[in-house]
Design an enzyme around this catalytic site. Sequence first.
Site, short mmCIF file in Angstrom:
data_model
loop_
_atom_site.label_atom_id
_atom_site.label_comp_id
_atom_site.label_asym_id
_atom_site.label_seq_id
_atom_site.Cartn_x
_atom_site.Cartn_y
_atom_site.Cartn_z
N GLU A 54 0.86 -1.19 0.00
CA GLU A 54 0.00 0.00 0.00
C GLU A 54 0.89 1.24 0.00
O GLU A 54 1.59 1.50 0.97
CB GLU A 54 -0.90 0.02 1.24
CG GLU A 54 -1.75 1.27 1.37
CD GLU A 54 -2.43 1.39 2.73
OE1 GLU A 54 -2.78 2.53 3.12
OE2 GLU A 54 -2.60 0.36 3.41
N ARG A 91 0.48 10.28 0.86
CA ARG A 91 0.90 11.24 1.90
C ARG A 91 2.06 12.10 1.45
O ARG A 91 2.58 12.90 2.24
CB ARG A 91 1.25 10.49 3.19
CG ARG A 91 0.08 9.74 3.79
CD ARG A 91 0.43 9.12 5.12
NE ARG A 91 -0.67 8.30 5.65
CZ ARG A 91 -0.66 7.71 6.82
NH1 ARG A 91 0.39 7.84 7.62
NH2 ARG A 91 -1.69 6.98 7.23
N LYS A 124 -10.80 -1.95 6.86
CA LYS A 124 -9.58 -1.55 7.55
C LYS A 124 -9.99 -1.07 8.95
O LYS A 124 -10.94 -0.28 9.08
CB LYS A 124 -8.92 -0.42 6.77
CG LYS A 124 -7.71 0.22 7.45
CD LYS A 124 -7.15 1.30 6.54
CE LYS A 124 -5.99 2.03 7.19
NZ LYS A 124 -5.37 3.00 6.27
#
Length: 214
Positions: A45, A49, A133
Site C-alpha cells: 500500500e 501522503r 480496515k
Amino acid sequence: MNKKTKALLALLDGQPVIPVLKISDVAHAVPLARALARGGLPAIEITLRTGHALEAIRRAAAEVPEAIVGAGTILNPKQFEEAEKAGAKFIVSPGITPALLAESAGSEVPLLPGAITPGEIMAARDAGLDFLKFFPAEQAGGASFLKALASPIADVIFCPTGGVSAKNAMDYLRLPNVACVGGSWVAPDNMVNEGRWGEIEALAREASTLGKPA
C-alpha cells in the site's frame, strides 16, 4: 462475502502483512517494491501522503510486475480515480464517505475502507462491505476491541492498521475476524532512505511467515 471482497482477498493470497509505505523519493518506489515482493510481501500500500505518491504507484505498478500495488490514504473520488489510473489494484481509505462508496461502486478496483466504531462497521456492512480496515487500530482499542466484535458482527473481517508492529501483529492475526494487518515496520524510513533493500527483504521475509505453521 461479496464479489469485491473475494477479489481483494484473492489479490492478497493469504499475505499476513500489508506494507504501508510513505515514499518521499520516487526513485525508491521500484527497488522497494522489488525487495518486498522478493521477501514474500508482493501486495503493498503506497499512501498518498507525499507529492510523489501517484508517480510511485505508477512506476511500481509498471516496472515490478510481481508486485500488487495498492493506493492508501484515499480521501475522495478524485484521488480514487487518479490512483486507479496510475495502476493501483486496490484502494485503501481511512474512512467511509458516500462519495467514496459511489466511486467504488463504479469501479472494478476493490475498496478497503476504514471503520472503527460498531456504528461505522454496521453502516459499511449495510453498504455491502464486509472487509474493512480497522484504523487506527491501537488507538481505537486494539486487538481486545476487535475480539469483542467477532461474535456480534461475525461476518465482517478486518485489516488492522495503525500502531501495528512486529511485537503485536500476532495479537491481531490470531483473531478469527482478522485477515491480515497493515504495518510500516517492514520498510523503516532509514532503511528506505539508505537503500538497504537486502535488509528490507529480510524483514519482509520474516513478516510473511507470521501466523503460518513453521
